[in-house]
Design an enzyme around this catalytic site. Structure first.
Site, short mmCIF file in Angstrom:
data_model
loop_
_atom_site.label_atom_id
_atom_site.label_comp_id
_atom_site.label_asym_id
_atom_site.label_seq_id
_atom_site.Cartn_x
_atom_site.Cartn_y
_atom_site.Cartn_z
N HIS A 1 0.87 -1.20 -0.35
CA HIS A 1 -0.07 -0.30 0.17
C HIS A 1 0.62 0.93 -0.36
O HIS A 1 2.54 1.10 -0.29
CB HIS A 1 -0.97 -0.39 0.93
CG HIS A 1 -2.23 -1.41 1.12
ND1 HIS A 1 -3.13 -0.59 0.31
CD2 HIS A 1 -2.19 -1.71 1.80
CE1 HIS A 1 -4.28 -1.59 0.10
NE2 HIS A 1 -3.34 -2.26 1.19
N ASP B 1 0.28 6.20 -3.86
CA ASP B 1 -0.99 5.86 -4.92
C ASP B 1 -1.36 7.33 -5.88
O ASP B 1 -1.30 6.10 -7.12
CB ASP B 1 -1.82 6.06 -3.70
CG ASP B 1 -1.91 5.11 -2.51
OD1 ASP B 1 -1.54 3.67 -3.98
OD2 ASP B 1 -3.03 4.85 -1.87
#
Length: 397
Positions: free
Chosen positions: A143, A172
């Site tokens: 992540h 991200d």
């Protein structure tokens, strides 16, 4: 004028944040983004907290609503050959497809790049992953926190020696969303010119590493960058955050000498004008720390509002540190019509102002909300669509 990407069809097989945010920007510019979901849970970002009410009064996750605005949703069971045939039918008519599965998943489904390219030579296919489609970490889960740790970014966010996790998902959104957006548009432009699509392999770690310019420059110069000791991490007085008398903070970005000169005059610190990094005061040095302490002592004598009045007429790159709520309400952002509301959902956009295009946010889709309409556009009649729904190959809202 029509929207700049009107007529472009993009199949979005991603979920959560990086991929949906990339296709959000495409939808904002007029592309028909078809969100392809599974028939089970779908994009499970819908179920994330917090929950608010959208314009229709339905309970929704506001982040999901924001990054999936103006898209259409079709739900397909890609584990069944009939479902994969439905997706292939969509791909024949599309301009681009973006997916965020583990490397190799599409190939195992019989929907890999070579197969899709053979069916639609103009199709651009983008795979968005943490570590890319090749390399020893390709299959590793991760992540945002893992990606910024892996690329040296987290090391440079230290406060009092400990890495501080930013609440802006740089891995991200910078490494993933913006890299995918830019490379997809480049490949689409090439396909428009040549008639040939391309395969785009976006790794979030690639995008981060490629933009970490200043720490790399320190290494090139033979020094190891240490957070709070370098030019842009608080190692000099002219580029640092200071606490005010009321416990708020000022961001001082007077990096150039002309701005530092103006800052010192306005702050009542003329004796520090010559103590600028460009005048030989090395970032992180004892002299720099002494100057920082002198500025900190002075800023602590007034409240944030008082300093804002002092610096408002001065061109010296000083701003108050706003909370997210204060930032959304700031008159500047509202003057640029950046912030809109759909019920309790905050929508911010567009990414940039574009002449001849007025952005108006539209709601995010429910899972399978447009399944029937999209299949009809592919040429299926009502009975064929009914059969797909009844067999569980596709799902309607």
């Amino acid at each position: 004028m029509t929207a700049p990407l009107a007529g472009l069809t993009v199949l979005d097989l991603t979920r959560l944040l990086p991929g949906p945010a990339a296709t959000m920007h495409l939808a904002d510019l007029g592309a028909d983004v078809i969100k392809v979901e599974d028939i089970g849970e779908g994009d499970y970002m819908r179920a994330f907290p917090p929950t608010v009410r959208n314009a229709a009064g339905a309970p929704v996750n506001p982040s999901y609503e924001a990054v999936n605005r103006a898209k259409r949703s079709i739900a397909i069971d890609l584990k069944r050959p009939e479902g994969r045939a439905v997706l292939m039918g969509l791909a024949r008519r599309a301009d681009a497809l973006i997916e965020g599965f583990r490397p190799g998943v599409l190939e195992r489904l019989g929907l890999g790049w070579e197969t899709l390219h053979a069916e639609n030579p103009k199709l651009v296919v983008c795979s968005l992953s943490g570590y890319g489609q090749t390399g020893p970490l390709a299959q590793r889960a991760g992540h945002d926190l893992n990606y910024i740790a892996m690329t040296g970014v987290l090391d440079q966010t230290r406060v009092d020696g400990e890495p501080a996790i930013p609440n802006l998902q740089m891995g991200d959104l910078l490494g993933g969303t913006l890299s995918a957006l830019g490379m997809l548009l480049a490949a689409l432009l090439a396909a428009q010119r040549t008639g040939q699509g391309r395969y785009v392999d976006v790794a979030m770690t690639d995008g981060l590493l490629a933009h970490h310019f200043f720490p790399h420059a320190e290494l090139d110069a033979g020094t190891s960058p240490v957070a709070q000791r370098t030019l842009l991490t608080g190692g000099v007085a002219c580029y640092r955050v200071y606490r005010t008398a009321d416990g708020r903070h000022l961001a001082v970005g007077a990096l150039e000498f002309k701005f530092w000169n103006a800052f010192c005059d306005a702050a009542g610190l003329p004796e520090l004008i010559e103590r600028h990094w460009a005048r030989g005061e090395a970032p992180g040095s004892d002299a720099a720390r002494d100057t920082i302490a002198r500025v900190a002592q002075r800023i602590a004598q007034k409240t944030s509002a008082e300093w804002e009045q002092v610096f408002a007429p001065v061109d010296c790159c000083v701003t108050p540190v706003l909370t997210p709520a204060e930032a959304l309400a700031h008159p500047h952002h509202n003057a640029r019509a950046l912030v809109r509301h759909q019920g309790d959902v905050t929508e911010v956009g567009p990414l940039a102002q574009l002449s001849g295009h007025r952005w108006t946010p539209a709601p995010a889709p429910a899972q399978g909300e447009h399944t029937r309409a999209i299949l009809a556009e592919c040429g299926l009649d009502g009975s064929a669509i009914d059969a797909l729904v009844q067999s569980g190959i596709v799902k309607e809202r």
